[in-house]
Structure formats: structure tokens, C-alpha cells
Write an enzyme that holds these catalytic residues in place. Structure first.
Site, short mmCIF file in Angstrom:
data_model
loop_
_atom_site.label_atom_id
_atom_site.label_comp_id
_atom_site.label_asym_id
_atom_site.label_seq_id
_atom_site.Cartn_x
_atom_site.Cartn_y
_atom_site.Cartn_z
N LYS A 214 -17.05 -5.79 3.23
CA LYS A 214 -17.53 -6.17 1.88
C LYS A 214 -18.92 -6.78 1.99
O LYS A 214 -19.07 -7.92 2.39
CB LYS A 214 -16.55 -7.15 1.24
CG LYS A 214 -15.20 -6.49 0.98
CD LYS A 214 -14.10 -7.48 0.70
CE LYS A 214 -12.76 -6.81 0.85
NZ LYS A 214 -12.07 -7.12 2.11
N GLU B 285 6.40 4.83 6.57
CA GLU B 285 7.20 4.72 5.34
C GLU B 285 7.48 6.07 4.69
O GLU B 285 8.27 6.14 3.75
CB GLU B 285 6.48 3.82 4.33
CG GLU B 285 6.59 2.34 4.60
CD GLU B 285 5.61 1.82 5.63
OE1 GLU B 285 5.00 2.64 6.36
OE2 GLU B 285 5.44 0.59 5.71
N THR C 120 7.62 -0.55 11.67
CA THR C 120 6.15 -0.48 11.61
C THR C 120 5.62 -1.62 12.47
O THR C 120 6.24 -2.67 12.55
CB THR C 120 5.63 -0.68 10.17
OG1 THR C 120 6.01 -1.98 9.74
CG2 THR C 120 6.18 0.35 9.23
N TRP D 219 -18.42 -2.15 -1.25
CA TRP D 219 -17.59 -1.80 -0.10
C TRP D 219 -18.29 -0.81 0.83
O TRP D 219 -18.87 0.18 0.37
CB TRP D 219 -16.30 -1.15 -0.56
CG TRP D 219 -15.32 -2.11 -1.13
CD1 TRP D 219 -15.44 -3.47 -1.19
CD2 TRP D 219 -14.07 -1.78 -1.72
NE1 TRP D 219 -14.33 -4.01 -1.78
CE2 TRP D 219 -13.48 -3.01 -2.13
CE3 TRP D 219 -13.39 -0.60 -1.95
CZ2 TRP D 219 -12.23 -3.06 -2.73
CZ3 TRP D 219 -12.15 -0.65 -2.56
CH2 TRP D 219 -11.57 -1.86 -2.94
P1 AMP Z 1 1.70 4.17 10.71
O1 AMP Z 1 2.75 3.72 9.77
O2 AMP Z 1 1.67 3.38 11.98
O3 AMP Z 1 1.77 5.63 10.97
O4 AMP Z 1 0.29 3.89 10.04
C1 AMP Z 1 -0.04 4.39 8.77
C2 AMP Z 1 -1.50 4.14 8.49
O5 AMP Z 1 -2.33 4.93 9.36
C3 AMP Z 1 -1.94 4.54 7.11
O6 AMP Z 1 -1.59 3.60 6.13
C4 AMP Z 1 -3.45 4.68 7.30
O7 AMP Z 1 -4.09 3.42 7.27
C5 AMP Z 1 -3.57 5.22 8.71
N1 AMP Z 1 -3.78 6.68 8.66
C6 AMP Z 1 -2.89 7.65 8.82
N2 AMP Z 1 -3.46 8.86 8.73
C7 AMP Z 1 -4.77 8.66 8.47
C8 AMP Z 1 -5.91 9.51 8.25
N3 AMP Z 1 -5.83 10.84 8.30
N4 AMP Z 1 -7.11 8.93 8.00
C9 AMP Z 1 -7.23 7.58 7.97
N5 AMP Z 1 -6.20 6.73 8.18
C10 AMP Z 1 -4.98 7.26 8.42
#
Ligand code: AMP
Length: 542
Positions: A440, A329, A184, A445
Site C-alpha cells: 500500500k 477450500e 490449511t 495498491w
Molecule cells: P492453498 O490453500 O495452500 O492451496 O493456497 C491457496 C492460495 O494460493 C490462494 O488463496 C492464492 O493466494 C494462492 N494461489 C493459488 N493459485 C494461484 C495463482 N494461480 N496465482 C496467484 N496465487 C495463487
């Protein structure tokens, strides 16, 4: 326990490519490599070349559990690596080339990669990190011939394949064997390695193929517009084999012109990608008055997809958008198919659901908790921190002792996703924000995501980012940054008027600033940390 009387067959990635090679042997894989060459191959050839490459890896001394890295675009060779590396029990470590060199060197060392497969485009990157990558004993360049390079121990991919006999059959591995590794890209701290087992990949691939997942099936022609170096291309390279779908791999060129051309020449029916890609595709379709008649469905996720994008795609182009949420994850954690109850609702209500981030999908259990760790009601309104667990959710990170991202519970730990969300009683989730990006104001929020989604519906706004900046009276207030269509000047009131109907009045940004571009992280998300730093000295006009 009375044990069930079933066969003891392990869930292995090799069974996917075997199935596709046997039953969909002539189904096409169309790949564009980084030199622009289009390769037309099929599942049978992908399988036999993967088996050749597997025996080459064995000859190089690769053993089960060894990590083998790729720094590559979406093409047929990368697809072969997905199957050849995992097929013999070694671990496919996909590296995101957009990370900083320093991070890539750190990742190579942390993973202790033995061999690295690189696209010729990334030779300069490999040359820059080679002396620091202590575990790497061979570099394989994904090309017909080895280009000039200062890398020691470099070979051309096609030479490696040509010089080896195919494996006769895949070894029978334990389904808990590690199969893939993907780090990540945290904006703070070192990246964390998510390691998926064969069992986890096969199960999540099944979920991806279901009707409520991505509905991947053998009638589809799929354009993979999510990079194979990030979250295993959302498991679609595996799902396409499980289903026997046609697969179109676009290589490095993800420009709207190239994507639309692929869609129309390969009769693409389904594609997946992050919202920014589809925003630019829609812009291109509008500018050139082009249609995409074969395209029926898109999975959009990775960051929030604006409602205006979904409306335009469906109303003007007949493309249904399934809004999905997921993370490295767990890959896919939700999907956007309507339940029969939602089918029966009016169009406006359906679209309200569609703009949410999909529904809880069997296999990834979701739950919301408040600041005291108490479960939050699934009322579609009360926000809480989103937790997840399930057989393909990461339980730990690779070689990392301090894991504060899991919450212990009597019946097994939950992953803390770091997202703030609401959930309703049908499992529809709405991502309010990343916990660290939520604004905030006066103790309440404000969702930066909702402001951004409303802002991209304003005339001339191509992309928007909302960040919370310090404010004397309210603690924090939203600043909205917008990228405008070329030749347009900012009309602050017009942008605010477009947002006003969608949010509470006290959410309205205090200021709007036009910027030439919005910075993104290596995985294509808006880099809010950088924006907050860049605008740290910003002075409010009101
Ligand atoms: P990654 O591990 O790089 O794929 O990032 C995951 C993160 O992307 C998640 O924890 C969210 O914060 C964001 N994310 C993924 N899909 C969405 C979605 N449809 N809407 C908003 N945030 C998203």
C-alpha cells in the site's frame, strides 16, 4: 415438487476406482518410492490392493467417520490409501510433512487420527511426535518390511496387505459422508481443517476432467508433480481414475533431472505443479539442451506463474500452460483454457489472458467485493476481495467454532478467499495479491505478484519476491529480493529496466537486494511474513 425419475445412486469415490479397475485395468501406474525403487502396477491392481487394505482397516476397528492419516510422498501406496480409506467411509487425512513438528502434533490431535500411514523417510518425524499424538493407536510404515523404530504399535504396510482378504464390495455410503481432510497452513494461528465429502470430491473431479478444467482423459499420461499431501494432489489422483489415464508418481525426488526423465521415459503428455518446479525444469532443459517432445500441456498454479515461464514453455518446447487458481477450500477454482473469442485474438492478447489466473470454472462461482461489501464491476481493472461459493467449496472448517472466513448472504454464504483480484466479463481472473501482501503506497495498491513476475523476466534472475516495507513518505514501498543464477552479480538497473515496461512507473521497487534464497512456506509459497520480519530494519537507499 414433481420429483425427477432418476436412479438414486450416490456419488462415491469407490465408484472411481471401480470404473478404472473395470475399464482401464491394464493402464499403468508407474511409481517411484522413497527408496528409489520403481513399481509398475495398473488400475486393476491398485483397486484390488486397496480392497485388501480396506478390510485390514476394518479389522483394526476403523469405522465410518474415523480419521486415518497419511504422511507420504506421491507413490502407488499413497494412491491405494486414497481409495481404501475413503472406500469404507473413513476419512483420508493427508498431512503435509513440511509443517513444523509442533504443528503436525497439533493437527494429529485436532483430527483425532486413529492410524497413521508414514513413509520410512518420515520415521524420525513420527518418532518425535508419537508421545504427543494421543489418539493414534497404530503406525503403518509404507514399506515391505518394518524398519528399526522406537514407535510402539508399528507394522509394515505390505504385511498388513498380505495378511488380509480383499473386501468383496465397497459399502454403499451416503454421498455426504466425509471423505478427505486437509489442513490449511495458515502463517498465523492454528491450521484449519477442510473436510470434503464424497459428493464434493466426485463433482470436483468431474470438473477437473472437463476440457475447460484440466482436460484429463484416457489418452493422457500424467506426471503428478503436485504433492498428494496438499489439496488431494489437485484431485488428479481421482481424475486419473475417472478418466482411466496413465499416472506417473515421482516419489520424493522432484528435481528437474528426475522430472524430465519421467516425462521422457513415460511419454508424459500432461503434468501439474507449482511455478517454482517448472522454473527449475525450464532452466534444466536449457542448460542440458534437452527436449520434452511428448509433453503438451501443463497446469500451473498454487502461486502466480510468471508470463516468461509460459512464453518459454510454449515457444521453445511446445507446451501450453493452463494457469489455474485454487485453494485447499475448493481445490481447483479456475482454469486457463481460451474461449473461442480469445482463440480469435492475436497471440499477444491470448498471452495476456494466459498470464491471468484462469477463468471461472462451472461449479465455483466467483465474485469481487469492495471494502463496503459492494459488488465490484467485472471490468478486468477494478480490484476487489475475491469470494467463492459452490458445491465443493468448504462451508465450515472441521471442529472450529469461530469461522470469520465466510460472509453470510441471503442466498447462502460465500467463502472469503483472502485474495485481491480483478475479473473481466468472460470470467478471467487476475490475482493482484493476497490481501495481506498487497503493497500500500500512498493509499494506492501495488501488486507484489506483478512485480515478481516481471522481475523473473530479467536476465539472470531465478526467483523474485516483492514485499512492502514501511516508508516515511508513502506509508509502504516495494523492496525486491532476487535470487540470481550462480556466478552472477546484481545489476540493479538491469533488473529495474526489465520490470519497467510491465508496470506503472510508481510501482518500481525502491531497492533491489540479491539474496541466496527466498524462504517458502510448507506449501511452497513465498513466506512474505518471514521476509517482512527479516527486512524490518531495512534502510531505503532513496
Ligand atoms: P492453498 O490453500 O495452500 O492451496 O493456497 C491457496 C492460495 O494460493 C490462494 O488463496 C492464492 O493466494 C494462492 N494461489 C493459488 N493459485 C494461484 C495463482 N494461480 N496465482 C496467484 N496465487 C495463487
Amino acid at each position: 415438487m414433481l420429483r425427477g425419475l432418476n436412479m438414486d445412486r450416490q456419488l462415491l469415490i469407490s465408484s472411481l476406482i471401480d470404473y478404472a479397475g473395470r475399464n482401464h485395468s491394464s493402464t499403468e501406474i508407474v511409481a517411484t518410492d522413497s527408496s528409489g525403487l520403481v513399481h509398475r502396477t495398473n488400475w486393476a491392481e491398485i483397486r484390488s490392493r486397496s480392497m485388501r487394505l480396506s478390510s485390514a482397516l476394518l479389522q483394526q476397528g476403523i469405522r465410518p467417520g474415523d480419521r486415518v492419516a497419511t504422511i507420504a510422498w506421491n507413490d502407488h501406496r499413497h494412491l491405494e490409501l486414497y481409495y481404501s480409506i475413503t472406500g469404507i467411509g473413513s476419512v483420508l487425512h493427508t498431512i503435509n510433512p513440511r509443517l513444523r513438528e509442533q504443528q503436525i502434533a497439533w493437527i494429529l490431535n485436532h483430527a483425532e487420527d486413529q492410524i497413521v500411514f508414514i513413509d520410512p523417510d518420515f520415521l524420525p518425524l513420527a518418532e518425535a511426535v508419537a508421545t504427543e499424538a494421543l489418539s493414534v493407536r497404530q503406525w503403518v510404515v509404507l514399506a515391505e518390511e518394518l524398519p528399526a523404530t522406537s514407535l510402539e504399535n508399528a507394522v509394515a504396510y505390505e504385511d498388513l496387505i498380505a495378511g488380509s482378504n480383499p473386501l468383496q464390495e465397497w459399502p454403499l455410503l451416503d454421498e455426504w459422508s466425509a471423505a478427505t481432510l486437509c489442513y490449511t497452513s495458515g502463517t498465523t494461528g492454528n491450521p484449519k481443517g477442510v473436510m470434503q465429502s464424497h459428493r464434493s470430491i466426485v463433482l470436483q473431479t468431474w470438473a477437473t476432467c472437463t476440457g475447460d478444467g484440466h482436460d484429463v482423459n484416457s489418452s493422457q499420461s500424467i506426471l503428478l508433480a503436485v504433492p498428494m499431501f496438499h489439496v488431494n494432489g489437485w484431485a488428479i489422483p481421482f481424475a486419473a481414475a475417472m478418466a482411466g489415464s496413465k499416472l506417473v508418481l515421482p516419489g520424493p525426488d522432484l528435481s528437474p533431472e528426475a522430472l524430465v526423465q519421467h516425462i521422457n521415459t513415460e511419454n508424459v503428455t500432461f503434468s501439474a505443479g507449482v511455478p517454482t518446479i517448472w522454473l527449475s525444469v525450464v532452466q534444466h532443459l536449457q542448460d542440458t539442451d534437452t527436449d520434452v517432445p511428448s509433453l503438451k500441456r501443463l497446469a500451473v498454479g498454487g502461486s502466480a506463474a510468471p508470463r516468461s515461464l509460459m512464453d518459454t514453455l510454449e515457444d521453445d518446447y511446445g507446451v501450453f500452460v493452463s494457469h489455474v487458481w485454487g485453494m485447499t477450500e475448493m481445490t481447483q477454482g479456475s482454469a486457463g483454457r481460451f474461449t473461442h473469442r480469445v482463440q480469435g485474438l492475436g497471440r499477444e492478447e491470448q498471452r495476456r489472458r494466459q498470464a491471468m489466473a484462469g477463468r471461472e470454472l462451472y461449479g465455483v462461482e466467483l465474485r469481487l467485493i469492495d471494502g463496503d461489501g459492494q459488488e465490484v464491476a467485472r471490468d478486468g481493472a477494478t480490484p476487489g476481495e475475491l469470494l467463492a461459493r459452490g458445491p465443493w467449496v468448504a462451508a465450515n472448517y472441521f471442529n472450529l467454532e469461530d469461522d470469520s472466513t465466510h460472509l453470510p448472504a441471503e442466498d447462502g454464504p460465500w467463502l472469503r478467499t483472502g485474495d485481491v483480484a480483478t475479473m473481466d466479463n468472460e470470467g478471467y481472473i487476475s490475482i493482484v495479491d493476497r490481501a495481506k501482501d498487497v503493497i500500500k503506497s500512498g493509499g494506492e495498491w501495488i501488486s507484489s505478484i506483478e512485480l515478481e513476475n516481471a522481475a523473473v523476466g530479467a536476465p539472470g534472475v531465478v526467483e523474485a519476491a516483492a514485499v512492502g516495507l514501511p516508508h516515511d513518505q508513502w506509508g509502504e514501498r516495494p523492496l525486491l529480493l532476487v535470487v540470481l543464477e550462480s556466478g552472477r552479480t546484481l545489476d540493479r538497473d538491469e533488473v529495474l529496466d526489465a520490470i519497467r515496461p510491465h508496470v506503472a512507473s510508481w510501482w518500481l521497487p525502491n531497492d533491489v537486494v540479491a539474496v541466496p534464497e527466498i524462504p517458502h512456506t510448507g506449501t511452497g509459497k513465498i513466506d512474505k511474513k518471514l521476509l517482512r520480519d527479516q527486512f524490518a530494519d531495512f534502510e531505503w537507499s532513496q
